[in-house]
Design a protein around this motif. Structure first.
Motif, mmCIF file in Angstrom:
data_model
loop_
_atom_site.group_PDB
_atom_site.id
_atom_site.type_symbol
_atom_site.label_atom_id
_atom_site.label_comp_id
_atom_site.label_asym_id
_atom_site.label_seq_id
_atom_site.Cartn_x
_atom_site.Cartn_y
_atom_site.Cartn_z
ATOM 1 N N PRO A 191 45.336 25.062 20.217
ATOM 2 C CA PRO A 191 45.427 25.554 21.102
ATOM 3 C C PRO A 191 46.694 25.196 22.147
ATOM 4 C CG PRO A 191 44.132 23.395 21.565
ATOM 5 C CD PRO A 191 44.441 23.608 19.953
ATOM 6 N N MET A 192 47.102 26.346 22.871
ATOM 7 C CA MET A 192 48.488 26.401 23.631
ATOM 8 C C MET A 192 48.238 26.754 24.941
ATOM 9 S SD MET A 192 50.672 28.122 20.911
ATOM 10 C CE MET A 192 52.296 27.574 21.782
ATOM 11 N N ALA A 193 49.264 26.212 25.896
ATOM 12 C CA ALA A 193 49.511 26.689 27.295
ATOM 13 C C ALA A 193 51.007 26.974 27.275
ATOM 14 C CB ALA A 193 49.021 25.484 28.041
ATOM 15 N N THR A 194 50.885 28.190 28.342
ATOM 16 C CA THR A 194 52.344 28.535 28.566
ATOM 17 C C THR A 194 52.323 29.055 30.152
ATOM 18 O OG1 THR A 194 51.684 30.968 28.207
ATOM 19 C CG2 THR A 194 52.533 29.846 26.412
ATOM 20 N N PHE A 195 53.719 28.996 30.368
ATOM 21 C CA PHE A 195 53.960 29.373 31.986
ATOM 22 C C PHE A 195 53.932 30.902 32.069
ATOM 23 C CE2 PHE A 195 55.970 24.965 31.220
ATOM 24 C CZ PHE A 195 55.451 24.344 32.204
ATOM 25 N N LYS A 196 53.054 31.009 33.435
ATOM 26 C CA LYS A 196 52.912 32.330 33.893
ATOM 27 C C LYS A 196 53.656 32.522 35.014
ATOM 28 C CE LYS A 196 50.579 33.352 29.969
ATOM 29 N NZ LYS A 196 51.205 34.455 28.896
ATOM 30 N N ASN A 197 54.269 33.658 35.564
ATOM 31 C CA ASN A 197 54.671 33.950 36.788
ATOM 32 C C ASN A 197 53.500 33.895 38.026
ATOM 33 O OD1 ASN A 197 57.272 33.926 35.869
ATOM 34 N ND2 ASN A 197 56.950 36.220 35.435
ATOM 35 N N ILE A 198 53.738 33.300 39.363
ATOM 36 C CA ILE A 198 52.547 33.247 40.192
ATOM 37 C C ILE A 198 53.034 34.524 41.054
ATOM 38 C CG2 ILE A 198 51.540 31.910 41.895
ATOM 39 C CD1 ILE A 198 52.192 29.694 40.584
ATOM 40 N N ASP A 199 52.286 35.593 41.121
ATOM 41 C CA ASP A 199 52.523 36.769 41.913
ATOM 42 C C ASP A 199 52.178 36.527 43.352
ATOM 43 O OD1 ASP A 199 53.647 38.011 39.570
ATOM 44 O OD2 ASP A 199 51.842 38.585 38.838
ATOM 45 N N SER A 200 50.852 36.093 43.631
ATOM 46 C CA SER A 200 50.345 35.681 44.794
ATOM 47 C C SER A 200 49.482 34.927 44.700
ATOM 48 C CB SER A 200 49.761 37.098 45.347
ATOM 49 O OG SER A 200 48.839 37.480 44.675
ATOM 50 N N VAL A 201 48.727 34.471 46.042
ATOM 51 C CA VAL A 201 47.648 33.407 46.163
ATOM 52 C C VAL A 201 46.538 33.809 46.978
ATOM 53 C CG1 VAL A 201 49.135 31.182 45.328
ATOM 54 C CG2 VAL A 201 49.098 32.092 47.703
ATOM 55 N N ASN A 202 45.357 33.560 46.776
ATOM 56 C CA ASN A 202 44.416 34.014 47.839
ATOM 57 C C ASN A 202 43.656 32.614 48.127
ATOM 58 O OD1 ASN A 202 44.919 36.518 47.515
ATOM 59 N ND2 ASN A 202 43.303 36.649 45.925
ATOM 60 N N VAL A 203 43.398 32.698 49.491
ATOM 61 C CA VAL A 203 42.300 31.092 49.919
ATOM 62 C C VAL A 203 41.179 31.918 50.021
ATOM 63 C CG1 VAL A 203 42.121 29.485 51.706
ATOM 64 C CG2 VAL A 203 44.308 30.240 51.122
ATOM 65 N N ASN A 204 40.087 31.374 49.193
ATOM 66 C CA ASN A 204 38.953 32.166 48.960
ATOM 67 C C ASN A 204 37.823 31.214 49.097
ATOM 68 O OD1 ASN A 204 37.361 34.320 48.282
ATOM 69 N ND2 ASN A 204 37.577 33.774 46.057
ATOM 70 N N GLY A 205 37.758 30.719 50.301
ATOM 71 C CA GLY A 205 36.796 29.730 50.893
ATOM 72 C C GLY A 205 36.082 28.763 49.757
ATOM 73 N N ALA A 206 34.929 29.035 49.461
ATOM 74 C CA ALA A 206 34.140 28.093 48.419
ATOM 75 C C ALA A 206 35.014 27.770 47.182
ATOM 76 C CB ALA A 206 32.754 28.201 48.460
ATOM 77 N N ASN A 207 35.624 29.077 46.802
ATOM 78 C CA ASN A 207 36.434 28.983 45.613
ATOM 79 C C ASN A 207 37.942 28.318 45.546
ATOM 80 O OD1 ASN A 207 34.313 30.142 43.960
ATOM 81 N ND2 ASN A 207 34.926 32.255 44.838
ATOM 82 N N GLY A 208 38.165 27.949 46.824
ATOM 83 C CA GLY A 208 39.428 27.304 46.966
ATOM 84 C C GLY A 208 40.457 28.206 46.922
ATOM 85 N N ILE A 209 41.757 27.683 46.268
ATOM 86 C CA ILE A 209 42.891 28.647 46.172
ATOM 87 C C ILE A 209 42.904 29.178 44.779
ATOM 88 C CG2 ILE A 209 45.386 28.326 46.026
ATOM 89 C CD1 ILE A 209 45.358 26.161 47.963
ATOM 90 N N ILE A 210 43.029 30.735 45.166
ATOM 91 C CA ILE A 210 42.837 31.333 43.728
ATOM 92 C C ILE A 210 44.459 31.923 43.266
ATOM 93 C CG2 ILE A 210 42.272 33.678 42.717
ATOM 94 C CD1 ILE A 210 39.944 31.350 43.023
ATOM 95 N N VAL A 211 45.009 31.504 42.116
ATOM 96 C CA VAL A 211 46.539 31.710 42.100
ATOM 97 C C VAL A 211 46.498 33.022 41.148
ATOM 98 C CG1 VAL A 211 48.450 31.078 40.625
ATOM 99 C CG2 VAL A 211 47.231 29.396 41.885
ATOM 100 N N ASN A 212 47.257 34.142 41.662
ATOM 101 C CA ASN A 212 47.089 35.374 40.735
ATOM 102 C C ASN A 212 48.467 35.470 39.859
ATOM 103 O OD1 ASN A 212 44.886 36.562 42.117
ATOM 104 N ND2 ASN A 212 46.322 36.702 43.911
ATOM 105 N N THR A 213 48.503 35.411 38.781
ATOM 106 C CA THR A 213 49.567 35.232 37.758
ATOM 107 C C THR A 213 49.589 36.550 36.885
ATOM 108 O OG1 THR A 213 48.247 34.241 35.970
ATOM 109 C CG2 THR A 213 48.884 32.805 37.566
ATOM 110 N N SER A 214 50.601 36.642 36.076
ATOM 111 C CA SER A 214 50.644 37.737 35.107
ATOM 112 C C SER A 214 49.505 37.922 33.836
ATOM 113 C CB SER A 214 52.108 37.550 34.335
ATOM 114 O OG SER A 214 52.169 36.565 33.526
ATOM 115 N N ALA A 215 48.965 36.695 33.952
ATOM 116 C CA ALA A 215 47.710 36.710 33.043
ATOM 117 C C ALA A 215 46.457 36.733 33.574
ATOM 118 C CB ALA A 215 47.797 35.328 32.016
ATOM 119 N N GLY A 216 46.591 37.060 34.991
ATOM 120 C CA GLY A 216 45.072 37.319 35.533
ATOM 121 C C GLY A 216 45.004 36.161 36.836
ATOM 122 N N ALA A 217 43.830 36.079 37.481
ATOM 123 C CA ALA A 217 43.587 35.105 38.662
ATOM 124 C C ALA A 217 42.971 34.219 37.896
ATOM 125 C CB ALA A 217 42.685 35.948 39.592
ATOM 126 N N VAL A 218 43.230 32.962 38.398
ATOM 127 C CA VAL A 218 42.609 31.604 38.025
ATOM 128 C C VAL A 218 42.690 30.702 39.204
ATOM 129 C CG1 VAL A 218 43.361 31.722 35.688
ATOM 130 C CG2 VAL A 218 44.946 30.670 37.309
#
Length: 227
Positions: A191-218
């Motif tokens: 398994p591998m992990a790579t660095f993805k650009n962070i385009d924006s972030v959301n503060v989504n209540g119960a889900n906490g902080i959502i990070v929007n990257t070039s690979a999707g939202a996590v």
């Protein structure tokens, strides 16, 4: 004379409206029972008790204790609401500083930009031998193979300078990546992990902080590292 009467009448009407407005506002006061209301009720209760069967002291103390506890809990709820709002604001402010940075996420692709090193980590549960990192373009063609030899267990860092096997710089874009090696005598993928650009972030209540990257939202909690 008529004008003076009309002016006086208008002035009196404004006073009546003002007084009526004050009454309406006072009617909108909080209906919650206060400590003064409780003692008024307690006094009324004592005045109606049967003289032959006076109220038990323990019951009186219990009522007073319950009221005090209820009042304290209500106050705590208000404080927690204020604390929650403050923490949400602070989280949003802190999250905004992540934009433009890179998040290390588990992924089978790697981003390469002009004049930048593409970086990532290989996750090995035990020592690995003959470790190789293979990079492919969007057509599935092998672009570069990096020989990393024997490595200890853990997170194994690697870098790609964006060049192919002939030393030519590849165009910026997203490339597929694979790590393979001999693990406990068996040749396998890792398994591998790579660095993805962070385009924006959301503060989504119960889900906490959502990070929007070039690979999707996590979720931020799923990010292994920020660089």
């Amino acid at each position: 004379m008529s004008n003076d009467i009309n002016a006086a009448s208008s002035y009196m009407d404004s006073l009546r409206w003002s007084e009526q407005n004050k009454t309406t506002q006072s009617d909108k006061k909080n209906d919650a029972l206060t400590q003064e209301d409780f003692f008024s009720l307690l006094t009324q209760q004592l005045s109606y008790q049967d003289p032959s069967k006076p109220a038990d002291n323990d019951q009186m103390i219990s009522q007073m204790t319950n009221f005090t506890m209820a009042e304290g809990i209500s106050g705590l709820n208000e404080k927690f609401d204020m604390l929650s709002a403050s923490m949400t604001s602070n989280s949003a402010l802190q999250a905004s500083t992540l934009v433009g940075k890179k998040a290390l996420l588990e992924s089978d692709s790697i981003d390469f930009g002009d004049d930048q090193l593409a970086k990532g980590s290989i996750i090995a549960q035990s020592p690995v031998e003959k470790l190789t990192v293979s990079i492919y373009d969007d057509s599935g063609q092998l672009v570069r193979q990096i020989d990393m030899g024997a490595q200890a267990a853990g997170a194994i860092r690697f870098e790609w300078d964006g060049k192919n096997g002939d030393g030519e710089t590849m165009p910026a874009g997203n490339y597929e990546i694979k790590a393979e090696g001999s693990l406990n005598g068996e040749y396998t993928s890792l398994p591998m992990a790579t660095f993805k650009n962070i385009d924006s972030v959301n503060v989504n209540g119960a889900n906490g902080i959502i990070v929007n990257t070039s690979a999707g939202a996590v979720k931020l909690s799923d990010v292994a590292e920020i660089a």
